[in-house]
Design a protein around this motif. Structure first.
Motif, PDB file in Angstrom:
ATOM      1  N   GLU A 713      20.517  -6.799  17.673  1.00  0.00           N
ATOM      2  CA  GLU A 713      20.045  -5.592  17.152  1.00  0.00           C
ATOM      3  C   GLU A 713      18.893  -5.701  16.149  1.00  0.00           C
ATOM      4  OE1 GLU A 713      22.353  -1.748  16.595  1.00  0.00           O
ATOM      5  OE2 GLU A 713      21.808  -2.088  14.439  1.00  0.00           O
ATOM      6  N   GLN A 714      17.776  -5.123  16.446  1.00  0.00           N
ATOM      7  CA  GLN A 714      16.686  -4.981  15.326  1.00  0.00           C
ATOM      8  C   GLN A 714      16.783  -3.734  14.341  1.00  0.00           C
ATOM      9  OE1 GLN A 714      13.789  -7.017  14.225  1.00  0.00           O
ATOM     10  NE2 GLN A 714      14.329  -5.263  12.660  1.00  0.00           N
ATOM     11  N   LYS A 715      17.100  -3.665  13.499  1.00  0.00           N
ATOM     12  CA  LYS A 715      17.031  -2.530  12.708  1.00  0.00           C
ATOM     13  C   LYS A 715      15.562  -1.733  12.752  1.00  0.00           C
ATOM     14  CE  LYS A 715      20.675  -4.034   9.529  1.00  0.00           C
ATOM     15  NZ  LYS A 715      21.477  -4.123   8.327  1.00  0.00           N
ATOM     16  N   ALA A 716      15.721  -0.471  12.091  1.00  0.00           N
ATOM     17  CA  ALA A 716      14.342   0.309  12.126  1.00  0.00           C
ATOM     18  C   ALA A 716      13.405  -0.493  11.080  1.00  0.00           C
ATOM     19  CB  ALA A 716      14.638   1.558  11.679  1.00  0.00           C
ATOM     20  N   TYR A 717      11.994  -0.361  11.463  1.00  0.00           N
ATOM     21  CA  TYR A 717      11.011  -1.111  10.317  1.00  0.00           C
ATOM     22  C   TYR A 717       9.979  -0.307  10.347  1.00  0.00           C
ATOM     23  CZ  TYR A 717       9.344  -3.444  14.368  1.00  0.00           C
ATOM     24  OH  TYR A 717       8.600  -3.990  15.632  1.00  0.00           O
ATOM     25  N   GLY A 718       9.170  -0.471   9.398  1.00  0.00           N
ATOM     26  CA  GLY A 718       7.567   0.283   9.420  1.00  0.00           C
ATOM     27  C   GLY A 718       6.630  -0.824   8.813  1.00  0.00           C
ATOM     28  N   LEU A 719       5.480  -0.940   9.547  1.00  0.00           N
ATOM     29  CA  LEU A 719       4.424  -1.789   9.101  1.00  0.00           C
ATOM     30  C   LEU A 719       3.110  -1.042   8.417  1.00  0.00           C
ATOM     31  CD1 LEU A 719       4.334  -4.065  12.389  1.00  0.00           C
ATOM     32  CD2 LEU A 719       5.570  -4.576  10.377  1.00  0.00           C
ATOM     33  N   LEU A 720       2.783  -1.378   7.450  1.00  0.00           N
ATOM     34  CA  LEU A 720       1.621  -1.070   6.974  1.00  0.00           C
ATOM     35  C   LEU A 720       0.230  -2.125   6.859  1.00  0.00           C
ATOM     36  CD1 LEU A 720       0.189   1.313   5.364  1.00  0.00           C
ATOM     37  CD2 LEU A 720       1.113   0.273   3.285  1.00  0.00           C
ATOM     38  N   ASN A 721      -0.865  -1.487   7.707  1.00  0.00           N
ATOM     39  CA  ASN A 721      -1.867  -2.512   7.519  1.00  0.00           C
ATOM     40  C   ASN A 721      -3.212  -1.826   6.905  1.00  0.00           C
ATOM     41  OD1 ASN A 721      -0.565  -4.194   9.319  1.00  0.00           O
ATOM     42  ND2 ASN A 721      -1.074  -2.919  11.101  1.00  0.00           N
ATOM     43  N   GLY A 722      -4.005  -2.440   6.116  1.00  0.00           N
ATOM     44  CA  GLY A 722      -5.110  -1.729   5.596  1.00  0.00           C
ATOM     45  C   GLY A 722      -6.394  -2.534   5.952  1.00  0.00           C
ATOM     46  N   SER A 723      -7.880  -1.863   5.280  1.00  0.00           N
ATOM     47  CA  SER A 723      -8.747  -2.662   5.602  1.00  0.00           C
ATOM     48  C   SER A 723      -9.789  -1.963   4.616  1.00  0.00           C
ATOM     49  CB  SER A 723      -9.335  -2.720   7.019  1.00  0.00           C
ATOM     50  OG  SER A 723      -9.411  -1.300   7.462  1.00  0.00           O
TER      51      SER A 723
END
Length: 781
Positions: A713-723
């Motif tokens: 199982e992979q738990k919930a996650y979030g990714l933030l990218n910026g430029s």
């Protein structure tokens, strides 16, 4: 880091000096731009097509840094990818449906089409995206127009065409994780009637895993390619387009890392923990200086392994203007080669006992390795008649022919779990298709499409081990040694798929639609280790789907807000999947028909430009993808027989321990996924513009195992990218950060219980699972 600083200095110097080339005139636009797609094999406005399609434009590709196929998940909320250390084992998943299999004989449920040409093997799609004009992610069955292997959807990639005036672009990128990329293209006229386009790219990355055995970096990648187009108006009615490309991608080391190991595992009745062993050899020394976990970037193997992809393609397109319609012919040829080597035992220990160390052609090392090349060739021919004009009736009708062949050699050894075989599958497809739209004065459009497809598949397999025996008849015990009967076969199938839809415009730029469609993916041979004549005699049955969808497409506020909504409900029968099965009392990986599946959900996509300097993008998907019926599924290795539903089979033939996996979630299918993006463009004065962007992606938990291993199982996650970018004239410099919050996640999980006697969980780590910064400088002319 030094190279990154030097590149930044060079960019600052270019932006600080007057730009010598004259900037191209730009037409001012208000609100969101119109997007033309070819989702129905006819050019049409995105908002008028009764299909759930995500259109990723060249602007979005640039702003969200969609450089590789895997980056598409940032733009399409219903799209996920399962990745391994070998690209043929990757899976493209739409609305929870994808194909994960070792066999060369099975096609994916999601088709990938590049410039009107379907790729032979799904692995061909996992490459750099260079000089791309538009990507269309079509969700739901698309087989009526895009072919038999689009039972769950299609991804249509359109590259840039030659320009009427000389132009081009070039860019260079450097990142703090030791990555470098350069690409560019030039285009222009050769004569008044002929134009060209030539694009190239080079990409290099050092990798994200350290091999403690020799200090090498693994999961690296070096790739390069060239793509050319030629367009010539042979007459005032006949246009010829030629396209050719070559690409190569290589990794000098592949690895999964240790995520978890149960050093306290006690089988039922045992009083002391099991020591993890491989062929009786304790593997604990190979775990020295390795801390299991989601952030583990270390391994210890004696065989670094490698992968190598080479692909070449050529296509020709003739378009003849008949006045009332266009007659189009598309001819293509593809050649794809893949080779690999991998460490099977996952250690740097001498696990082969008294046997000598392995040498080439498998790989040098102390333990167990496997290797083997793939080779696919394909020829396709499509002819279609497409209507022209703005009348109420529009149509497309055509025929399609494809002849593809894939072969593979495989070796594993030198002393344990021996394998040495060669297999091949050929596929010949002939299809006729037609689509018709009619718009009534009430602004109601009825659409229908049908495809009749005849497919013939053939397989061949030979076991090259010295111990292989000859199979003569069902009463013999042969193992497909050279000269065996019934280790080569043929299967033929004819099927019709269809789609019906109704679209009603209820206000200017606002419409609702409803559709029903069927999908189909053909029979397949399971050409992989463990092959027996039974696989030729009983090919995996075809996969079919029936889908229902309703949606809203709308634009408001003078073209400044776009909102599209789709709700879907799809049933699948005989879904083709790789899973463990008991064969002659032993648990083996095998391609099989799981049974009945159902995926249902809701998708929302919104784009807004409230003012000219602000662009907002959002997409969200709720997907409930379940296995409705999967009785007598094997228990996952190491599954306890108490409180887990795992129990000895009551089947008289004896299937080992089994469980009922009915009404369970499909692998790597998040129930919720959200993408959010914002781009600000401001005038900074002195002929300079500034651009600032943020992109956030979140998904709920998933399990990578069809059999339900909770350790996968992979738990919930979030990714933030910026430029942040500065543009002056035709030069632009962008500083960006990937995974700003350094959220570690995995692209695949496996459990080695069957090899080590304890739960030893490994993980595949994509590049984006770590934070890195970068600088990109590009110029247009």
């Amino acid at each position: 880091m030094r190279k990154l600083i030097l590149l930044a200095s060079a960019a600052a110097g270019v932006l600080a000096t007057p730009h010598l080339a004259a900037a191209q005139d730009k037409t001012e636009s208000t609100g969101l731009a119109e997007i033309v797609v070819t989702a129905t094999k006819r050019s049409a406005n995105l908002q008028s097509v009764p299909v759930a399609v995500t259109a990723v434009t060249a602007e979005t590709i640039e702003n969200q840094r969609i450089n590789e196929f895997g980056d598409l998940t940032r733009a399409a909320a219903s799209l996920t990818l399962t990745q391994s250390t070998a690209s043929p084992n990757n899976a493209i998943i739409l609305r929870g449906i994808g194909t994960y299999a070792f066999s060369i004989g099975v096609e994916p449920s999601v088709a990938v089409i590049i410039d009107d040409v379907p790729v032979v093997q799904q692995a061909q799609a996992f490459d750099n995206l260079s000089d791309v004009e538009r990507i269309e992610v079509l969700r739901g069955p698309q087989g009526t127009l895009f072919g038999k292997n689009a039972s769950a959807g299609a991804i249509n990639i359109v590259t840039r065409d030659p320009s009427v005036a000389f132009s081009g672009h070039a860019s260079a990128t450097a990142t703090t994780d030791r990555g470098y990329k350069a690409d560019g293209a030039i285009s222009g006229p050769i004569s008044d009637t002929t134009g060209y386009r030539l694009g190239v790219y080079y990409n290099q990355w050092d990798g994200n895993v350290r091999n403690l055995h020799n200090g090498h970096r693994l999961n690296d990648n070096t790739s390069y390619g060239v793509h050319g187009k030629l367009r010539s108006e042979l007459t005032d009615k006949l246009v010829l387009s030629l396209s050719g490309s070559y690409a190569k991608s290589k990794s000098d080391g592949t690895a999964a890392t240790l995520r978890y190991i149960d050093l306290n595992y006690r089988p039922a009745g045992a009083t002391t923990p099991v020591i993890p062993r491989y062929n009786g050899v304790s593997i604990l020394p190979a775990l020295a200086d390795i801390q299991p976990g989601a952030d583990n970037r270390r391994t210890r193997v004696d065989n670094d392994g490698f992968t190598e992809n080479k692909q070449a393609s050529f296509s020709g397109k003739l378009a003849y203007d008949l006045g009332f319609a266009s007659l189009i012919s598309v001819t293509s040829y593809q050649d794809w080669k893949y080779d690999f080597s991998a460490d099977v035992d996952g250690t740097d220990l001498a696990v082969n006992g008294a046997a000598p160390n392995v040498t080439n052609p498998i790989a040098p090392g102390l333990g167990v390795s496997n290797s083997g090349p793939y080779h696919s060739k394909s020829f396709t021919q499509e002819v279609r008649l497409t209507s022209k004009g703005e009348g109420p009736l529009s149509y497309v009708a055509g025929a399609f022919f494809a002849d593809a062949k894939t072969n593979r050699s495989f070796q594993r050894g030198p002393a344990l779990i021996l394998a040495n075989w060669y297999g091949e599958q050929s596929t010949r497809s002939i299809a006729a298709f037609a689509g018709l739209d009619y718009k009534f004065p009430t602004k109601t459009t009825l659409s229908g499409a049908v495809r009749v497809n005849n497919e013939r598949i053939e397989d061949f397999f030979v076991n090259r081990l010295p111990t292989a025996t000859v199979y003569v008849s069902p009463t013999s015990i042969g193992t497909c040694g050279a000269g065996s009967q019934q280790c080569a076969g043929r299967n033929e199938d004819t099927v019709a798929t269809w789609k019906l839809s109704v679209n009603q415009e209820i206000a200017p730029r606002v419409s609702v639609y409803a559709s029903a469609a069927t999908g189909y993916k053909g029979y397949a041979y399971d050409i992989s280790s463990g092959y027996t004549p039974l696989r030729t005699q009983n090919p995996v049955r075809s996969e079919t789907s029936t889908s229902y969808e309703t949606g809203l497409k709308s634009r408001f506020f003078d073209n400044r807000l776009q909102l599209n909504i789709a709700a879907f409900y799809t049933d699948y029968d005989n879904f083709q999947a790789q899973s463990s099965q008991y064969i002659n009392g032993a648990l083996q990986q095998k391609l099989n028909n799981v049974g009945k599946l159902r995926t249902k959900g809701l998708e929302v996509e919104a784009q807004a430009m409230p003012v000219e300097w602000l662009r907002l993008d959002a997409s969200a998907a709720y997907t409930d993808a379940q296995v409705l019926s999967f009785p007598n599924a094997a228990c996952y290795p190491g599954q306890a027989q108490t409180g887990t539903g795992c129990a000895p089979s009551t089947n008289p033939t004896g299937l080992g321990n089994v469980q009922d996996r009915s009404n369970t979630q499909l692998p790597n299918s998040p129930k919720f996924k959200i993408n959010l993006g914002a781009m600000v463009t401001r005038d900074l004065g002195n002929d300079m513009k500034g651009m600032f962007g943020l992109n956030y992606q979140h998904q709920s938990k998933v399990n990578f195992d069809l059999l339900g291993n909770p350790l996968a199982e992979q738990k919930a996650y979030g990714l933030l990218n910026g430029s942040a970018a500065i543009e002056r004239g035709n030069v632009k410099a962008t500083i960006f950060v990937n995974n700003l919050l350094n959220e570690h996640f995995v692209s695949g999980i496996g459990d080695g219980f069957g090899s080590y006697g304890v739960h030893l969980v490994t993980q595949v780590l994509s590049r984006d699972s770590d934070r890195y910064f970068g600088l990109k400088v590009d110029t247009k002319f």
